[in-house]
Design an enzyme around this catalytic site. Sequence first.
Site, PDB file in Angstrom:
ATOM      1  N   GLU A  71      43.061  48.133  42.490  1.00  0.00           N
ATOM      2  CA  GLU A  71      41.496  48.104  42.663  1.00  0.00           C
ATOM      3  C   GLU A  71      40.858  49.037  41.782  1.00  0.00           C
ATOM      4  OE1 GLU A  71      39.972  46.140  44.704  1.00  0.00           O
ATOM      5  OE2 GLU A  71      42.208  45.403  45.268  1.00  0.00           O
ATOM      6  N   GLU A 128      42.217  39.221  38.133  1.00  0.00           N
ATOM      7  CA  GLU A 128      43.412  39.567  38.833  1.00  0.00           C
ATOM      8  C   GLU A 128      44.574  39.876  38.009  1.00  0.00           C
ATOM      9  OE1 GLU A 128      43.629  40.359  41.932  1.00  0.00           O
ATOM     10  OE2 GLU A 128      41.611  39.938  41.952  1.00  0.00           O
ATOM     11  N   HIS A 151      40.095  47.056  38.369  1.00  0.00           N
ATOM     12  CA  HIS A 151      38.890  46.270  38.594  1.00  0.00           C
ATOM     13  C   HIS A 151      37.739  46.979  37.989  1.00  0.00           C
ATOM     14  CE1 HIS A 151      40.324  42.548  40.134  1.00  0.00           C
ATOM     15  NE2 HIS A 151      40.898  43.075  41.192  1.00  0.00           N
TER      16      HIS A 151
END
Length: 274
Positions: free
Chosen positions: A141, A204, A144
């Site tokens: 995360e 991703e 990202h």
Amino acid sequence: MKKLTLILLTAISLQLNGCATTTQDSVSGVNRSQFMLLPASQVVAMSSQSYTQTLQESQKKNTLNTDKVQLERVRTISNRLIAQVGVFRPDAVQWKWEVNVDKSDQVNAYCMPGGKIMVLTGLIDQLKATDDELGAVIGHEIAHALREHGRERMSQAYVQQFGLQALGAILTNGTSAAVGNASMQAASVGSQLFFALPNSRLQETEADRIGLELSARAGYNPDAAITLWQKMGKLSGNKPSEFFSTHPSDSTRIAELQKLVPKVKPLYEAAKKR
């Protein structure tokens, strides 16, 4: 006509200049050029406001940081990961990082632009996640956020949904009523776009790769990324979980991680000796 031409020329010019990679190249090999038209400051401001609202709502429901032991565990893991972000982008070291835990059955976690991390307890409790596995998912995360995938998605969405008029308003600070209204409309749904738009498979993959390297550098066993996704697959069965709704996972993903593990394993071994 002159105004439209100006907007077109501005949009084209900034599109050409708005392509850059947000992170430095490293062992994970992520160096793709990205489409970035929206100012980073605008996206960070949107995410900070959304994060603050989320915290306020959780406080009202008495679900925010209710388990102090669990909170300390998540913050310890997150802080070890955050300590390594300078490898990918030095400016991220100075971000105003926040780490919180919300009590929820949802199997989910996220890191918003600017370093706002939230872990839902369902991710910990339902997966029986180890520290290494939590390091893998939180690292994913954080990746990202480092890659500014939210800003990238929003830049694309603004062009697609609001067209050149709104784009011109954002980029040229247009003053006409029509352009101003378009800008206001675009800004009002900014956070909705950020949360609603799913990550692409390319994003991703990048988060998988950088997240794996980040967790290894922080001293978390990269093999845990494999067991994490295996657990997620068993948990979701035939019905996608909340986490899978924006995080596609399949055998290809696990295979790619398995290929990268040997490359980052030396970083993990070095981190254990520190």
